[in-house]
Scaffold this motif. Structure first.
Motif, PDB file in Angstrom:
ATOM      1  N   GLY A  16       0.106  -0.997   0.156  1.00  0.00           N
ATOM      2  CA  GLY A  16       0.257  -0.038  -0.224  1.00  0.00           C
ATOM      3  C   GLY A  16       0.728   0.893   0.072  1.00  0.00           C
ATOM      4  N   LEU A  17       0.274   2.594  -0.076  1.00  0.00           N
ATOM      5  CA  LEU A  17       0.843   3.703  -0.466  1.00  0.00           C
ATOM      6  C   LEU A  17       1.843   3.806   1.054  1.00  0.00           C
ATOM      7  N   GLY A  18       0.959   3.696   1.995  1.00  0.00           N
ATOM      8  CA  GLY A  18       1.771   4.274   3.548  1.00  0.00           C
ATOM      9  C   GLY A  18       2.962   3.625   3.387  1.00  0.00           C
ATOM     10  N   ALA A  19       2.912   2.191   3.208  1.00  0.00           N
ATOM     11  CA  ALA A  19       4.293   1.483   3.313  1.00  0.00           C
ATOM     12  C   ALA A  19       4.931   1.599   2.603  1.00  0.00           C
ATOM     13  N   ALA A  20       4.765   2.242   1.666  1.00  0.00           N
ATOM     14  CA  ALA A  20       5.747   2.788  -0.039  1.00  0.00           C
ATOM     15  C   ALA A  20       5.726   3.786   0.781  1.00  0.00           C
ATOM     16  N   LEU A  21       6.045   4.875   1.369  1.00  0.00           N
ATOM     17  CA  LEU A  21       6.691   5.872   2.011  1.00  0.00           C
ATOM     18  C   LEU A  21       7.364   5.016   3.087  1.00  0.00           C
ATOM     19  N   CYS A  22       7.430   4.620   3.732  1.00  0.00           N
ATOM     20  CA  CYS A  22       7.180   4.117   5.259  1.00  0.00           C
ATOM     21  C   CYS A  22       8.997   3.717   4.688  1.00  0.00           C
ATOM     22  N   LYS A  23       8.835   2.649   3.852  1.00  0.00           N
ATOM     23  CA  LYS A  23      10.371   2.135   3.413  1.00  0.00           C
ATOM     24  C   LYS A  23      11.139   2.977   2.364  1.00  0.00           C
ATOM     25  N   LEU A  24      10.909   3.961   1.992  1.00  0.00           N
ATOM     26  CA  LEU A  24      11.361   4.739   1.482  1.00  0.00           C
ATOM     27  C   LEU A  24      11.522   5.593   2.185  1.00  0.00           C
ATOM     28  N   ILE A  25      11.447   6.193   3.073  1.00  0.00           N
ATOM     29  CA  ILE A  25      12.198   7.022   3.997  1.00  0.00           C
ATOM     30  C   ILE A  25      12.833   6.503   4.958  1.00  0.00           C
ATOM     31  N   GLU A  40      -1.064  -5.258  13.880  1.00  0.00           N
ATOM     32  CA  GLU A  40      -1.326  -6.289  13.066  1.00  0.00           C
ATOM     33  C   GLU A  40      -0.491  -5.668  11.864  1.00  0.00           C
ATOM     34  N   LYS A  41      -0.898  -5.153  11.474  1.00  0.00           N
ATOM     35  CA  LYS A  41      -0.078  -4.270   9.797  1.00  0.00           C
ATOM     36  C   LYS A  41       1.009  -3.490   9.715  1.00  0.00           C
ATOM     37  N   LEU A  42       0.750  -2.403  11.067  1.00  0.00           N
ATOM     38  CA  LEU A  42       1.623  -1.983  11.446  1.00  0.00           C
ATOM     39  C   LEU A  42       3.157  -2.637  11.143  1.00  0.00           C
ATOM     40  N   ASP A  43       3.347  -3.991  12.449  1.00  0.00           N
ATOM     41  CA  ASP A  43       4.350  -4.565  12.726  1.00  0.00           C
ATOM     42  C   ASP A  43       4.430  -5.113  11.529  1.00  0.00           C
ATOM     43  N   THR A  44       4.193  -5.107  10.410  1.00  0.00           N
ATOM     44  CA  THR A  44       4.583  -6.413   8.992  1.00  0.00           C
ATOM     45  C   THR A  44       5.484  -5.587   8.194  1.00  0.00           C
ATOM     46  N   VAL A  45       4.849  -4.132   8.423  1.00  0.00           N
ATOM     47  CA  VAL A  45       6.479  -3.053   7.345  1.00  0.00           C
ATOM     48  C   VAL A  45       7.062  -2.552   7.844  1.00  0.00           C
ATOM     49  N   VAL A  46       7.214  -2.184  10.059  1.00  0.00           N
ATOM     50  CA  VAL A  46       8.018  -2.404  10.937  1.00  0.00           C
ATOM     51  C   VAL A  46       9.166  -3.050  10.427  1.00  0.00           C
ATOM     52  N   ALA A  51      14.143  -5.802   9.381  1.00  0.00           N
ATOM     53  CA  ALA A  51      14.976  -6.396   8.498  1.00  0.00           C
ATOM     54  C   ALA A  51      16.057  -6.070   6.875  1.00  0.00           C
ATOM     55  N   ASN A  52      16.303  -4.649   6.534  1.00  0.00           N
ATOM     56  CA  ASN A  52      17.112  -4.399   6.091  1.00  0.00           C
ATOM     57  C   ASN A  52      17.816  -3.745   6.688  1.00  0.00           C
ATOM     58  N   GLY A  53      17.534  -3.266   7.928  1.00  0.00           N
ATOM     59  CA  GLY A  53      19.041  -2.612   8.465  1.00  0.00           C
ATOM     60  C   GLY A  53      18.577  -1.299   8.629  1.00  0.00           C
ATOM     61  N   HIS A  54      17.379  -1.001   8.403  1.00  0.00           N
ATOM     62  CA  HIS A  54      16.766   0.302   8.156  1.00  0.00           C
ATOM     63  C   HIS A  54      16.124   0.382   9.880  1.00  0.00           C
ATOM     64  N   HIS A  55      15.103   1.566   9.978  1.00  0.00           N
ATOM     65  CA  HIS A  55      14.643   1.791  11.772  1.00  0.00           C
ATOM     66  C   HIS A  55      13.725   2.021  11.280  1.00  0.00           C
ATOM     67  N   ALA A  56      12.757   1.340  12.375  1.00  0.00           N
ATOM     68  CA  ALA A  56      10.983   1.879  12.302  1.00  0.00           C
ATOM     69  C   ALA A  56      10.404   1.645  13.545  1.00  0.00           C
ATOM     70  N   GLU A  57       9.385   1.804  13.786  1.00  0.00           N
ATOM     71  CA  GLU A  57       8.086   1.838  15.197  1.00  0.00           C
ATOM     72  C   GLU A  57       7.215   1.774  14.957  1.00  0.00           C
ATOM     73  N   SER A  58       6.241   0.953  15.312  1.00  0.00           N
ATOM     74  CA  SER A  58       4.970   1.077  14.953  1.00  0.00           C
ATOM     75  C   SER A  58       4.058   1.680  16.346  1.00  0.00           C
TER      76      SER A  58
END
Length: 246
Positions: A16-25, A40-46, A51-58
């Protein structure tokens, strides 16, 4: 060494767009606060980001709830070693469905207004309160062509999106001179994501190659807006597939 941060509100399915935005940023070495209603959806994106060595939190957030929005910004602005206060806030909340105007209930209409201008107001206000004193930052609202014209069966959606557009314009005029870049992205056409693929697979097939908006391509435009030089800021931009009539 400190890491910049961003808030993306309205994150759902991994495709989805929200996930794509998070990943790119996150790929730009930002810490991303991934906000939406489903943990559940937030944690999947995080997980995909980390897993790619970047930083995020739900951060579970209902954008139409003032306490939730306040808590989200409090968390993002809290002093934390190695993470700067957000420099980018994206409001990506919304839904769409056709309803004959004669069958439209007050509850349905109010629901669209809450996910539209009400949520945009809450997030925009808090972004202005927190970022204007810092003299920098970007706030981007995901919009739709419905904000420019009302089509049959979409009065509720058009009213909602028009409200978001006006909030973005007013904020841009008020806070742009103070260093806060506010932009509105008009998405004109279907988005090639999980929602459309699940609900209307035939329509996806009919559109053919590049007939729907690619989520990663949309995300790249959001990022380009964020990094624009202040002498040439975009307030509004429209995106559509090359096949889309307008």
């Amino acid at each position: 060494m400190t890491r910049k941060s961003a808030i993306v509100i309205g994150v759902g399915a991994d495709l989805g767009l929200g996930a794509a935005l998070c990943k790119l940023i996150a790929q730009q070495d930002y810490h991303v606060f991934v906000a939406g209603r489903s943990l559940e959806k937030l944690d999947t994106v995080v997980r995909a980001i980390t897993a790619n060595g970047h930083h995020a939190e739900s951060v579970v957030t209902d954008a139409t709830s003032e306490p939730d929005v306040l808590d989200l910004f409090d968390k993002a602005m809290a002093s934390r070693e190695g993470i700067e206060p957000p420099s980018l806030v994206i409001y990506n909340v919304g839904n769409n469905r056709r309803v004959d105007f004669r069958d439209l209930s007050l509850d349905d209409f109010e629901s669209f207004m809450r996910t539209g201008p009400v949520g945009a107001f809450l997030v925009g206000r808090e972004a202005a309160r927190r970022l204007v004193p810092l003299g920098r930052g970007t706030v981007i609202f995901t919009g739709a062509s419905a904000s420019l014209r009302g089509k049959p069966g979409f009065a509720h959606f058009s009213a909602s999106k028009a409200g978001v557009r006006m909030i973005a314009q007013s904020m841009a005029r008020e806070f742009g001179p103070l260093g806060l870049h506010v932009a509105h992205v008009v998405v004109d056409g279907g988005i090639d994501g999980e929602r459309l693929r699940t609900s209307r697979p035939q329509a996806v097939a009919e559109r053919g190659e590049n007939g729907l908006l690619n989520v990663d391509a949309i995300a790249e435009t959001f990022w380009a807006i964020h990094v624009q030089h202040p002498s040439a800021w975009t307030q509004e931009i429209d995106l559509r597939p090359f096949k889309e009539s307008f």
